[in-house]
Design a protein around this motif. Structure first.
Motif, PDB file in Angstrom:
ATOM      1  N   UNK A   1       0.793  -1.231   0.000  1.00  0.00           N
ATOM      2  CA  UNK A   1       0.000   0.000   0.000  1.00  0.00           C
ATOM      3  C   UNK A   1       0.825   1.280   0.000  1.00  0.00           C
ATOM      4  N   UNK A   2       2.101   1.191   0.245  1.00  0.00           N
ATOM      5  CA  UNK A   2       2.947   2.378   0.250  1.00  0.00           C
ATOM      6  C   UNK A   2       4.407   1.990   0.240  1.00  0.00           C
ATOM      7  N   UNK A   3       5.258   2.748  -0.460  1.00  0.00           N
ATOM      8  CA  UNK A   3       6.678   2.400  -0.491  1.00  0.00           C
ATOM      9  C   UNK A   3       7.314   2.572   0.883  1.00  0.00           C
ATOM     10  N   UNK A   4       8.293   1.738   1.157  1.00  0.00           N
ATOM     11  CA  UNK A   4       9.060   1.812   2.400  1.00  0.00           C
ATOM     12  C   UNK A   4      10.497   2.142   2.023  1.00  0.00           C
ATOM     13  N   UNK A   5      11.044   3.166   2.684  1.00  0.00           N
ATOM     14  CA  UNK A   5      12.405   3.615   2.401  1.00  0.00           C
ATOM     15  C   UNK A   5      13.284   3.405   3.634  1.00  0.00           C
ATOM     16  N   UNK A   6      14.608   3.296   3.441  1.00  0.00           N
ATOM     17  CA  UNK A   6      15.498   3.237   4.606  1.00  0.00           C
ATOM     18  C   UNK A   6      15.222   4.411   5.540  1.00  0.00           C
ATOM     19  N   UNK A   7      15.130   4.112   6.825  1.00  0.00           N
ATOM     20  CA  UNK A   7      14.796   5.117   7.830  1.00  0.00           C
ATOM     21  C   UNK A   7      13.354   5.045   8.294  1.00  0.00           C
ATOM     22  N   UNK A   8      12.488   4.366   7.520  1.00  0.00           N
ATOM     23  CA  UNK A   8      11.098   4.187   7.958  1.00  0.00           C
ATOM     24  C   UNK A   8      11.030   3.141   9.057  1.00  0.00           C
TER      25      UNK A   8
END
Length: 349
Positions: A95-102
């Protein structure tokens, strides 16, 4: 009163029960690097900040399956610590992109329960939601798992098996994929000249390569996801179990099959949804995983002219190369199919 968590048994679950899972997990580029080391995934969008940002991402996102495994791992102490086997998945949507730091967190609801005929185990159905630090939902999926009973004489709850969709509708796909620029998608860098229009329903692809699983690798993966299921890492207890050895986490097989699929599906850069999946047979260290895929459907993504969606059925095998495209043969004690995964992947036009 004990201060330690013995895990839940089948009779501890209640229909509609809600569970908030410990602990929040901040995902880093180090996690992504270790994931790459474990599986060898080569998809360009998750490998290169430069490539990802050039087509429309902020920068390289975390691999979709790494997100899945981390959220899954959060649920294990509460749902499947006493599991015998994870049986299947359905209606999984990214449902949503996940980036380093999330930071990822998970919550679940019990949506089905059914005692098995042996009276010793039961199947628990749960829907799990993965959320980030902004309370945005990034993942939703259903799984069902076979869990031991603490007391075989305990009364079983009233059986309820949820009705689950056979597939995620194309209209629900692509919410976690920004609009990309296909003109800036470099086929040389991505490793494949084949785009969405080059695939058709009914096509079969042998991914050719095989990958042998080492004992240390699958345990590193299990710990990376903070998955505490004892069947995966406690040889002391599993030596007395039905297999006599540690069972490889089914998600490990999924990630191996996905990484192997690069050879033939190199531009299928994003898993948008998992329609269903089942672990047909177990895998143990020393086994070599091969994979092949069949294109089930080719679909437009409403409102998107940049990408199309392929519905792919990937089968992984144990010690069995796939030039003949093997399917389940009904003989669990011989090398054969160990995984069937039905998913939607986005591909540039």
């Amino acid at each position: 009163m004990t201060k330690t968590n013995p895990g839940s048994f089948f009779e501890d679950f209640n229909l509609h029960q809600r569970i908030d899972h410990a602990t929040p997990r901040t995902v880093t580029s180090g996690d992504q690097a270790l994931y790459t080391a474990l599986y060898g995934s080569r998809f360009a969008v998750q490998s290169s900040d430069f490539f990802a940002s050039s087509i429309g991402y902020r920068h390289a996102p975390i691999d979709d399956l790494l997100t899945f495994h981390i959220v899954f791992g959060k649920t294990v102490p509460d749902i499947s610590l006493n599991a015998i086997a994870n049986l299947g998945y359905a209606d999984c949507q990214f449902l949503g992109p996940v980036y380093p730091g999330d930071t990822l967190m998970a919550e679940s609801q019990v949506i089905g329960l059914k005692e098995n005929s042996n009276g010793k185990t039961g199947t628990v159905y749960v829907r799990t939601i993965g959320i980030n630090q902004r309370d945005d939902e990034v993942l939703s999926y259903v799984r069902w798992v076979m869990v031991r009973k603490r007391d075989e004489r305990a009364a079983a709850p009233e059986a309820f098996v949820p009705q689950l969709p056979k597939r995620v509708e194309p209209s629900a796909l692509g919410r976690d994929c920004p609009v990309i620029d296909p003109a800036l998608w470099d086929n040389d860098w991505s490793g494949s000249p084949h785009r969405f229009g080059d695939y058709a329903a009914g096509e079969k692809i042998d991914h050719v390569d095989g990958m042998t699983v080492e004992e240390a690798e699958h345990q590193l993966a299990t710990r990376l996801y903070q998955n505490t299921a004892k069947v995966h890492f406690n040889q002391f207890s599993e030596a007395q179990g039905r297999f006599g050895r540690r069972l490889i986490y089914g998600g490990h097989v999924i990630s191996l099959a996905r990484a192997l699929s690069f050879n033939g599906l190199g531009n299928a850069f994003h898993i948008a949804a998992i329609n269903g999946g089942r672990h047909v047979a177990p895998l143990f260290a020393g086994g070599t995983v091969f994979a092949w895929s069949e294109i089930l459907e080719s679909a437009d993504v409403p409102g998107r002219s940049d990408v199309g969606a392929l519905r792919i059925l990937t089968r992984a095998t144990r010690d069995l190369p796939c030039p003949e495209f093997p399917v389940v043969d009904g003989t669990p004690d011989t090398p054969g199919v160990i995984l069937e995964l039905d998913y939607w992947a986005l591909m540039p036009r």
